[in-house]
Scaffold this motif. Structure first.
Motif, PDB file in Angstrom:
ATOM      1  N   LYS A  22       1.494   4.840  -2.620  1.00 28.79           N
ATOM      2  CA  LYS A  22       1.178   6.183  -2.126  1.00 28.79           C
ATOM      3  C   LYS A  22       2.378   7.106  -2.279  1.00 28.79           C
ATOM      4  N   HIS A  31       0.837  -1.206   0.000  1.00 24.24           N
ATOM      5  CA  HIS A  31       0.000   0.000   0.000  1.00 24.24           C
ATOM      6  C   HIS A  31       0.869   1.252   0.000  1.00 24.24           C
ATOM      7  N   ASN A  69      -4.568   7.452  15.464  1.00 24.40           N
ATOM      8  CA  ASN A  69      -5.721   7.550  14.568  1.00 24.40           C
ATOM      9  C   ASN A  69      -6.908   6.753  15.101  1.00 24.40           C
ATOM     10  N   VAL A  96      -1.581   4.097   5.660  1.00 25.29           N
ATOM     11  CA  VAL A  96      -2.110   5.459   5.768  1.00 25.29           C
ATOM     12  C   VAL A  96      -1.460   6.175   6.957  1.00 25.29           C
ATOM     13  N   ALA A 147      -3.197  -3.741   6.909  1.00 18.78           N
ATOM     14  CA  ALA A 147      -2.105  -3.189   6.101  1.00 18.78           C
ATOM     15  C   ALA A 147      -2.448  -1.810   5.550  1.00 18.78           C
ATOM     16  N   ALA A 148      -3.670  -1.653   5.063  1.00 16.69           N
ATOM     17  CA  ALA A 148      -4.036  -0.393   4.407  1.00 16.69           C
ATOM     18  C   ALA A 148      -3.998   0.775   5.392  1.00 16.69           C
ATOM     19  N   SER A 149      -4.637   0.599   6.554  1.00 24.08           N
ATOM     20  CA  SER A 149      -4.667   1.729   7.494  1.00 24.08           C
ATOM     21  C   SER A 149      -3.309   1.946   8.155  1.00 24.08           C
TER      22      SER A 149
END
Lengths: 440, 440
Positions: free
Chosen positions: B116, B112, B254, B337, B332-334
């Motif tokens: 980005k 990911h 977060n 981020v 994984a995605a967050s």
């Protein structure tokens, strides 16, 4: 092959898949001559699970929180909060919320795509986003996980997330429908089986879009076989302009540009005017006749004509397979990037002199390609979500012959799904397996 | 537990992991009293695989292509092309290329993160990017797959991609080092084992950064146990300012913001001043005393004090575990981020009155936290890559007691890795398993 034989084989397929694996059932209408265009079915799937991590006893609201709004929307967690964007300094100049529906939302391509949509990378920093995520009964838990990760990412622009398994609910008011969900091909399954099983999903989703989405919804079909799925979807959504349906061939275009750059020894930003003609399958035609490298015709830069004619297309097509070998997974990240590219190409003006490829409806095309199929062709956009076909392209015998071959394949695929497009009895005579390596 | 016993158990661990699973070997120095700060070892791993899909017979170059530049850089495929950015209209106003090294580059978080970084989402539209990807012998094929997907994505800003398994080569001139790679905890493995096995990786990578990276490289450690890994890395890189080492607690921050928003019934953008104190483990302290909701102290908005003291922290910590249950994979995605958030917080000025959390070196901290550990604390940045600790925070007994507990844990972890930080003989008395649910 006689029609009678075919019917038998279809019935077998239907038995195999519809009862056990698919929650969508529509076997009754599959061989009907009469396509019920005006029929709006009652949703057949069970109601979408409404999941909201805010429960009434937990909330001490400054601002009202609703798990279900008056319009019957479902929502997830923190995205159930309502507020007035116009009332806040930082958000009052924002555009109106854009509703983006995504099917196959619990899959790996979506896992990349959703975070790109939510971050503002696609629609820009003033465009708040509503994501409407369609999953299956089997994936609804995973979909909650995706929604949780979206919560934890705190994207300021992501203002609504709803999840569900009923396209008639999830597609409500969608302005973009990114249709990624499809059944993968199981062992021993033929391409005809795949056309049928996924065609039914796309017929159902077309009906749902027709019934509840924005009447100008832009639809990008990614699930394979994507050209024919897009055609089926379109034919089941007669109230939506046929022009609005796209089959994704952008990853093919991107890979073709990269391979030309590699061969020429230039950076990929030097390659332009790349057309993928036809089907997203091994009959696709990456067009080196019209493509340019640093503004010059490809053949003035790459003198190896044998490579262009005999190896280039194969290099583009085998990419997905090589990737699976190396990485052990299919190319989810670059597919998601290519979906972003496809959207951006429709919402930003195409650079002067350039174009992009998309699988679109052939009616009225200037190339002499047969009408009434979805065929990848060169497009330009003013950035308004719409596009026009590029007129100044050239053809030679090599290119025309290859275009004819992919056209023939799409016509054959279309005959296979006639029961799903309202065009009569399906007749399937697909000659060979043309799935791209590494795809499902 | 006596030191003699511990040594035995360590030796067993070493036998189990070093010979079979790890290509890094450094058992010889593990119990040494003397830490060789000035020693720059010859790289112990085999030379990095140089993979380049441009081979000399394929290339008809307008512009010279090199698989290996004079400085000994490795490169991948289309990123081996050289050109002059200053010579082109569209790129001549760009900044100087930024070198970003990523370890664990074939893993899911990186899958990911890399896209980005390459898209321009992190460093902006005028900042060209060089990605330097570190994998292991086992993952080098997968890493080629990642590089291929980066090629196929045609990111205009992504100008260099190199891959390798030798940190002394991959970290060359790195200005950012995002250290994600770590061994996951195997069955029956204790936290002490994990500290040792990953500590050795981070000691090696610290030495490599010290030897070849930019002297002002910013290092963000994600691999667990990240605070102690960051400490080990820092102690092995004496020429890099200690302030430059971060342990990622941004995902915790977060998640904490999201849980407060959910409880208060507000959107997450209303939550500010959220500190995570201490270790990235179950002893971490999400601070509701200093956090604010819509500018007000949390406790003026959320009156349920019992929830804040007894449930809030657990809600934050169990998030990863719930996600694995639902989604079947770790977050994984967050996480990616949150790494983006961590970088952006250092390269953009912190909004007035707000702060962010990062695990940083405690020397000189104004809170009375013990010196010489890596502890998550509230930070502000002018956007120059550096930060300062926030002074105007308040403490009460509840908060202080919890900070003491996480501080004690970090001191215990530090004693466990004394052989890796040059502080003598390791002595391990970790009382309990404090890994966060859903993490490895």
């Amino acid at each position: 092959m006689a029609v009678a034989e075919l019917s038998t084989s279809y019935t077998k397929t239907a038995t195999r898949y519809h009862s056990s694996q698919l929650s969508l059932s529509s076997a009754s209408s599959r061989f009907s001559h009469h396509f019920r265009r005006s029929f709006r079915p009652t949703p057949r799937t069970r109601n979408a699970t409404i999941s909201c991590s805010v429960t009434s006893d937990q909330v001490q609201a400054q601002i009202p929180v609703e798990a279900e709004s008056p319009k019957g929307k479902t929502c997830y967690g923190v995205f159930c909060v309502t507020y007035d964007l116009k009332a806040e300094e930082e958000t009052k100049s924002w555009e109106k919320l854009v509703n983006i529906a995504v099917s196959g939302a619990a899959g790996m391509i979506s896992n990349h795509l959703l975070f790109k949509l939510a971050s503002g990378e696609v629609f820009g920093p003033n465009q708040p986003i509503a994501l409407k995520l369609l999953g299956s009964e089997r994936s609804i838990q995973a979909l909650e996980g995706v929604a949780m990760e979206l919560e934890d990412s705190l994207f300021p622009l992501l203002r609504e997330v709803s999840i569900g398994i009923n396209p008639y609910e999830v597609f409500q008011d969608a302005e973009w429908a990114l249709l990624i969900g499809a059944k993968p091909r199981g062992p021993g399954m033929e391409r005809a089986d795949l056309l049928d099983i996924n065609g039914q999903i796309y017929a159902e989703q077309g009906k749902a879009l027709n019934a509840v989405a924005s009447h100008n919804v832009k639809v990008i079909v990614v699930g394979n076989p994507c050209n024919t799925n897009a055609l089926i979807c379109m034919k089941n959504a007669p109230n939506i302009p046929a022009k609005n349906f796209h089959a994704l061939t952008r990853l093919d275009e991107n890979r073709a540009k990269c391979q030309l750059a590699l061969k020429a020894g230039v950076f990929y930003d030097q390659v332009s005017n790349m057309t993928i003609w036809g089907n997203h399958s091994t009959t696709q035609v990456p067009d080196f006749l019209n493509a340019r490298i640093s503004g010059l015709p490809v053949q003035e830069v790459i003198k190896d004509h044998k490579w262009l004619e005999e190896e280039f297309t194969e290099m583009v097509q085998k990419r997905g397979g090589v990737l699976i070998q190396k990485w052990g997974r299919s190319s989810a990240a670059s597919t998601a990037v290519s979906i972003v590219d496809a959207i951006k190409s429709l919402i930003t003006p195409t650079p002067e002199g350039d174009w992009f490829s998309s699988g679109v409806y052939t009616n009225g095309n200037p190339y002499g390609i047969v009408e009434n199929i979805v065929f990848s062709m060169p497009c330009r956009s003013k950035g308004d979500g719409d596009y026009e076909l590029v007129k100044d392209v050239i053809f030679d015998d090599y290119l025309l012959n290859r275009i004819k071959k992919t056209e023939a394949e799409l016509l054959a695929e279309k005959r296979c799904v006639a029961h799903l497009t309202g065009e009569g009895i399906a007749y399937c005579d697909l000659p060979e397996d043309t799935m791209l390596p590494g795809e499902m």
